[in-house]
Design a protein around this motif. Structure first.
Motif, PDB file in Angstrom:
ATOM      1  N   THR A  85     -35.638  39.968  35.598  1.00 42.05           N
ATOM      2  CA  THR A  85     -36.378  40.965  34.831  1.00 42.05           C
ATOM      3  C   THR A  85     -37.299  41.699  35.800  1.00 42.05           C
ATOM      4  O   THR A  85     -38.159  41.068  36.434  1.00 42.05           O
ATOM      5  CB  THR A  85     -37.160  40.267  33.698  1.00 42.05           C
ATOM      6  OG1 THR A  85     -36.209  39.572  32.886  1.00 42.05           O
ATOM      7  CG2 THR A  85     -37.926  41.255  32.842  1.00 42.05           C
ATOM      8  N   PRO A 133     -44.809  50.986  40.955  1.00 44.19           N
ATOM      9  CA  PRO A 133     -45.262  52.380  40.978  1.00 44.19           C
ATOM     10  C   PRO A 133     -45.760  52.785  42.355  1.00 44.19           C
ATOM     11  O   PRO A 133     -46.077  51.930  43.179  1.00 44.19           O
ATOM     12  CB  PRO A 133     -46.419  52.380  39.983  1.00 44.19           C
ATOM     13  CG  PRO A 133     -46.943  50.985  40.038  1.00 44.19           C
ATOM     14  CD  PRO A 133     -45.801  50.079  40.381  1.00 44.19           C
ATOM     15  N   VAL A 180     -36.536  49.345  45.730  1.00 44.97           N
ATOM     16  CA  VAL A 180     -35.489  48.525  45.125  1.00 44.97           C
ATOM     17  C   VAL A 180     -35.642  48.450  43.602  1.00 44.97           C
ATOM     18  O   VAL A 180     -34.660  48.537  42.858  1.00 44.97           O
ATOM     19  CB  VAL A 180     -35.492  47.115  45.767  1.00 44.97           C
ATOM     20  CG1 VAL A 180     -34.544  46.188  45.028  1.00 44.97           C
ATOM     21  CG2 VAL A 180     -35.113  47.222  47.233  1.00 44.97           C
ATOM     22  N   HIS A 235     -36.844  50.654  41.601  1.00 46.23           N
ATOM     23  CA  HIS A 235     -36.365  51.905  41.012  1.00 46.23           C
ATOM     24  C   HIS A 235     -34.850  52.019  41.123  1.00 46.23           C
ATOM     25  O   HIS A 235     -34.194  52.554  40.232  1.00 46.23           O
ATOM     26  CB  HIS A 235     -37.061  53.112  41.660  1.00 46.23           C
ATOM     27  CG  HIS A 235     -38.420  53.357  41.070  1.00 46.23           C
ATOM     28  ND1 HIS A 235     -39.488  52.517  41.302  1.00 46.23           N
ATOM     29  CD2 HIS A 235     -38.867  54.321  40.222  1.00 46.23           C
ATOM     30  CE1 HIS A 235     -40.550  52.959  40.628  1.00 46.23           C
ATOM     31  NE2 HIS A 235     -40.192  54.046  39.965  1.00 46.23           N
ATOM     32  N   ILE A 240     -46.165  41.265  35.631  1.00 49.26           N
ATOM     33  CA  ILE A 240     -44.755  40.892  35.801  1.00 49.26           C
ATOM     34  C   ILE A 240     -44.614  39.441  36.263  1.00 49.26           C
ATOM     35  O   ILE A 240     -43.508  38.888  36.255  1.00 49.26           O
ATOM     36  CB  ILE A 240     -44.034  41.892  36.749  1.00 49.26           C
ATOM     37  CG1 ILE A 240     -42.506  41.738  36.649  1.00 49.26           C
ATOM     38  CG2 ILE A 240     -44.516  41.753  38.180  1.00 49.26           C
ATOM     39  CD1 ILE A 240     -41.926  41.994  35.297  1.00 49.26           C
ATOM     40  N   ALA A 283     -46.954  33.940  44.486  1.00 52.50           N
ATOM     41  CA  ALA A 283     -47.308  35.357  44.565  1.00 52.50           C
ATOM     42  C   ALA A 283     -46.022  36.141  44.803  1.00 52.50           C
ATOM     43  O   ALA A 283     -45.134  35.647  45.477  1.00 52.50           O
ATOM     44  CB  ALA A 283     -48.284  35.585  45.708  1.00 52.50           C
ATOM     45  N   GLY A 330     -45.553  38.577  46.663  1.00 51.83           N
ATOM     46  CA  GLY A 330     -45.697  39.340  47.894  1.00 51.83           C
ATOM     47  C   GLY A 330     -46.704  38.624  48.745  1.00 51.83           C
ATOM     48  O   GLY A 330     -47.044  37.472  48.466  1.00 51.83           O
TER      49      GLY A 330
HETATM   50  C1  FAD Z   1     -40.306  35.002  45.017  1.00 51.96           C
HETATM   51  C2  FAD Z   1     -40.460  36.392  44.424  1.00 51.96           C
HETATM   52  C3  FAD Z   1     -40.116  36.610  43.107  1.00 51.96           C
HETATM   53  C4  FAD Z   1     -40.267  37.900  42.558  1.00 51.96           C
HETATM   54  N1  FAD Z   1     -39.931  38.092  41.233  1.00 51.96           N
HETATM   55  C5  FAD Z   1     -40.062  39.321  40.693  1.00 51.96           C
HETATM   56  C6  FAD Z   1     -39.693  39.545  39.322  1.00 51.96           C
HETATM   57  O1  FAD Z   1     -39.263  38.634  38.621  1.00 51.96           O
HETATM   58  N2  FAD Z   1     -39.828  40.799  38.826  1.00 51.96           N
HETATM   59  C7  FAD Z   1     -40.305  41.838  39.603  1.00 51.96           C
HETATM   60  O2  FAD Z   1     -40.390  42.964  39.083  1.00 51.96           O
HETATM   61  N3  FAD Z   1     -40.686  41.639  40.882  1.00 51.96           N
HETATM   62  C8  FAD Z   1     -40.543  40.431  41.456  1.00 51.96           C
HETATM   63  N4  FAD Z   1     -40.875  40.235  42.773  1.00 51.96           N
HETATM   64  C9  FAD Z   1     -41.322  41.400  43.584  1.00 51.96           C
HETATM   65  C10 FAD Z   1     -40.076  42.105  44.139  1.00 51.96           C
HETATM   66  O3  FAD Z   1     -39.396  41.261  45.059  1.00 51.96           O
HETATM   67  C11 FAD Z   1     -40.404  43.389  44.891  1.00 51.96           C
HETATM   68  O4  FAD Z   1     -41.406  43.136  45.845  1.00 51.96           O
HETATM   69  C12 FAD Z   1     -40.868  44.505  43.960  1.00 51.96           C
HETATM   70  O5  FAD Z   1     -39.838  44.817  43.025  1.00 51.96           O
HETATM   71  C13 FAD Z   1     -41.187  45.771  44.767  1.00 51.96           C
HETATM   72  O6  FAD Z   1     -40.067  46.106  45.531  1.00 51.96           O
HETATM   73  P1  FAD Z   1     -39.647  47.622  45.696  1.00 51.96           P
HETATM   74  O7  FAD Z   1     -38.558  47.709  46.717  1.00 51.96           O
HETATM   75  O8  FAD Z   1     -39.403  48.253  44.371  1.00 51.96           O
HETATM   76  O9  FAD Z   1     -40.967  48.249  46.265  1.00 51.96           O
HETATM   77  P2  FAD Z   1     -41.300  48.577  47.818  1.00 51.96           P
HETATM   78  O10 FAD Z   1     -40.531  49.761  48.227  1.00 51.96           O
HETATM   79  O11 FAD Z   1     -41.168  47.339  48.584  1.00 51.96           O
HETATM   80  O12 FAD Z   1     -42.813  48.976  47.651  1.00 51.96           O
HETATM   81  C14 FAD Z   1     -43.776  47.995  47.315  1.00 51.96           C
HETATM   82  C15 FAD Z   1     -45.084  48.725  47.019  1.00 51.96           C
HETATM   83  O13 FAD Z   1     -45.490  49.485  48.160  1.00 51.96           O
HETATM   84  C16 FAD Z   1     -45.603  50.886  47.817  1.00 51.96           C
HETATM   85  N5  FAD Z   1     -45.044  51.719  48.906  1.00 51.96           N
HETATM   86  C17 FAD Z   1     -43.735  51.852  49.239  1.00 51.96           C
HETATM   87  N6  FAD Z   1     -43.618  52.699  50.266  1.00 51.96           N
HETATM   88  C18 FAD Z   1     -44.872  53.104  50.595  1.00 51.96           C
HETATM   89  C19 FAD Z   1     -45.406  53.987  51.577  1.00 51.96           C
HETATM   90  N7  FAD Z   1     -44.643  54.604  52.437  1.00 51.96           N
HETATM   91  N8  FAD Z   1     -46.748  54.128  51.604  1.00 51.96           N
HETATM   92  C20 FAD Z   1     -47.561  53.488  50.744  1.00 51.96           C
HETATM   93  N9  FAD Z   1     -47.102  52.663  49.809  1.00 51.96           N
HETATM   94  C21 FAD Z   1     -45.785  52.475  49.727  1.00 51.96           C
HETATM   95  C22 FAD Z   1     -44.784  51.049  46.552  1.00 51.96           C
HETATM   96  O14 FAD Z   1     -45.265  52.084  45.763  1.00 51.96           O
HETATM   97  C23 FAD Z   1     -44.953  49.715  45.866  1.00 51.96           C
HETATM   98  O15 FAD Z   1     -46.120  49.680  45.092  1.00 51.96           O
HETATM   99  C24 FAD Z   1     -40.748  38.965  43.345  1.00 51.96           C
HETATM  100  C25 FAD Z   1     -41.093  38.713  44.682  1.00 51.96           C
HETATM  101  C26 FAD Z   1     -40.957  37.466  45.218  1.00 51.96           C
HETATM  102  C27 FAD Z   1     -41.331  37.224  46.656  1.00 51.96           C
END
Ligand code: FAD
Ligand code: FES
Length: 438
Positions: free
Chosen positions: A144, A149, A165, A167, A204, A328, A330
């Motif tokens: 889920t 954002p 990821v 998105h 979340i 956590a 992250g």
């Molecule tokens: C063990 C574990 C379990 C998890 N379980 C879940 C779960 O069940 N559900 C869930 O939704 N997530 C979960 N997560 C978190 C998930 O793995 C991701 O970290 C999360 O979805 C964000 O990834 P992303 O690629 O969408 O964002 P990313 O692209 O990695 O960005 C992360 C944050 O940084 C910001 N960002 C990106 N690029 C920039 C930039 N250039 N400058 C400034 N800021 C920036 C983004 O806006 C965002 O807020 C879990 C993480 C772990 C470690």
């Protein structure tokens, strides 16, 4: 005997009965409390090892051993929106090879490798972890995911990216999409003992708790489970109807919703229908006022701010460190009374007061790590050294790097077990001069 004396006798007898019943209730409660407490101290009913905790056919024999090696293709079988705000979506996944679906422990996560569109029509591999959000079943895995954002921008600054990821999952994946998935893993999981548990979720961070609650209610309906679920507003609540139905069905499951934001104009009617709601963040004051006196195990998952405030506060309340489990999503460094033990082969805990030279051999760069700085991954990135990473919390293994010389230690025992002679840069700091193969 006058009628007044008779009345006094009757009242006296009634009072004696009430006092006796209260004393009996207290003795029973105290006996139950002492039995649980003794068991907790001995580790008898509360903390079986993962291998003892799960029946042979219900989970891998060793939580450290993956159920399959490397990545395995899975197809999206269903995609479901889970909150009124439209920011959280569930994905049901089935193995594309038609093979069996190994069980997992409630609280564990999956690791995904995706090819995201990159510059000039290329793709780039990225790795992310997502918790399994349902009880283990032979049918499908469920994760889920919340849209991450873009951070709030200062006026005039360039717009920052939204989460790549999350998105991609929401916008690009649909029923039938193929995904590369590593086997369930993770040390943050519910044991199958009898001890009462308190689950605390922020935002979340509810996902592993959904798996824990569903598993406990299916397999141990007699077990006492409390869920404190904190969000800013009701529209952010994930799977609220399912949680409410569970609470209505199971007297042992106590659902408490905590709202940290002011109610919006659209919300009062929605909120009025919710039982056990609190207009505050989750804190120890709230827990003390709601929870009966028992030796609980606490499981926490949520934003860094929630963990950083609650974990030390629970310890301050007198909860033993072994009964506080947290994850956590992250990088998060939680101050604890007793620091995490370093895994075998890595340096033991102790204050580090000196700076160390860190050589990234393949990149031909030597940098200085100073006490108080964050991980070796941050040091590499700050110096323009290209190192793979994914979760940044020791879960996915992407940043595993060979140590050519020197010693490092971990901020906390990582979920992913690195190969001998390597370390996970995202949770490592040096305790000597180090040469890394990066
Ligand atoms: C063990 C574990 C379990 C998890 N379980 C879940 C779960 O069940 N559900 C869930 O939704 N997530 C979960 N997560 C978190 C998930 O793995 C991701 O970290 C999360 O979805 C964000 O990834 P992303 O690629 O969408 O964002 P990313 O692209 O990695 O960005 C992360 C944050 O940084 C910001 N960002 C990106 N690029 C920039 C930039 N250039 N400058 C400034 N800021 C920036 C983004 O806006 C965002 O807020 C879990 C993480 C772990 C470690
Ligand atoms: S980035 Fe995932 S283990 Fe280091």
């Amino acid at each position: 005997m006058t009628s007044i004396t008779l009345l006094q006798w009757i009242l006296g007898a009634l009072l004696l009965q009430v006092v006796t019943l209260m004393a009996l209730a207290f003795v029973r409660h105290w006996q139950a409390y002492t039995a649980l407490r003794t068991a907790a101290i001995k580790g008898g009913v509360e903390l079986p090892s993962p291998a003892e905790a799960a029946p042979a056919d219900a989970a891998p024999a060793d939580a450290d051993l993956p159920a399959w090696a490397g990545f395995r293709p899975f197809r999206v079988r269903a995609k479901t929106l889970e909150d009124a705000a439209g920011q959280v979506c569930s994905f049901e996944l089935v193995p594309d090879d038609g093979g069996p679906l190994p069980p997992f422990l409630p609280g564990q996560f999956l690791t995904f490798r995706l090819e995201l569109p990159a510059a000039q029509g290329n793709t780039a591999a990225v790795v992310r972890c997502y918790s399994l959000s349902d009880a283990p079943n032979a049918d499908a895995y469920r994760v889920t995911i919340k849209r991450a954002p873009a951070p709030v921008q200062a006026a005039g600054s360039l717009a920052a990216a939204t989460g790549a990821v999350s998105h991609f999952f929401h916008d690009q994946l649909s029923v039938g999409s193929l995904l590369q998935v590593r086997a369930p893993a993770g040390r943050f999981h519910l044991d199958r003992g009898q001890a009462p548990v308190v689950l605390i979720a922020g935002g979340i961070g509810i996902t592993p708790m959904l798996s824990m609650v569903n598993s406990a209610m299916q397999e141990q309906p007699e077990r006492e489970v409390w869920l404190f679920y904190g969000v800013r507003e009701a529209a952010e609540l994930v799977m609220l109807p399912q949680l409410q139905a569970l609470a209505a069905r199971h007297l042992n499951f106590h659902l408490h919703l905590c709202f940290s934001g002011p109610p919006s104009t659209a919300e009062p009617r929605e909120r009025a229908a919710l039982v056990h709601q609190h207009h505050s963040r989750i804190d120890v004051r709230l827990l003390r006022s709601v929870l009966p006196l028992k030796p609980y195990h606490f499981y926490l998952c949520g934003p860094t701010a929630l963990l950083v405030s609650l974990v030390p506060a629970l310890e301050g309340w007198g909860v033993a460190g072994e009964r506080i489990h947290f994850e956590a999503f992250g990088p998060a460094s939680i101050p604890r009374r007793k620091a995490a033990v370093s895994p075998p082969g890595l340096a033991a805990d102790g204050p580090v007061a000196e700076p160390f030279a860190v050589t990234f051999a393949s990149s031909g760069k030597t940098c200085t790590w100073r006490p108080g700085l964050s991980s070796l991954l941050d040091l590499a990135e700050a110096n323009g050294i290209d190192v793979a990473s994914g979760c940044r919390s020791g879960s996915c293994g992407s940043c595993q790097t060979t140590i050519r010389a020197g010693q490092v230690r971990y901020a906390h025992a990582p979920d992913h077990t690195p190969e001998p002679g390597t370390c996970l840069l995202c949770v490592s700091t040096p305790v000597s001069a180090v040469t890394l193969d990066a």
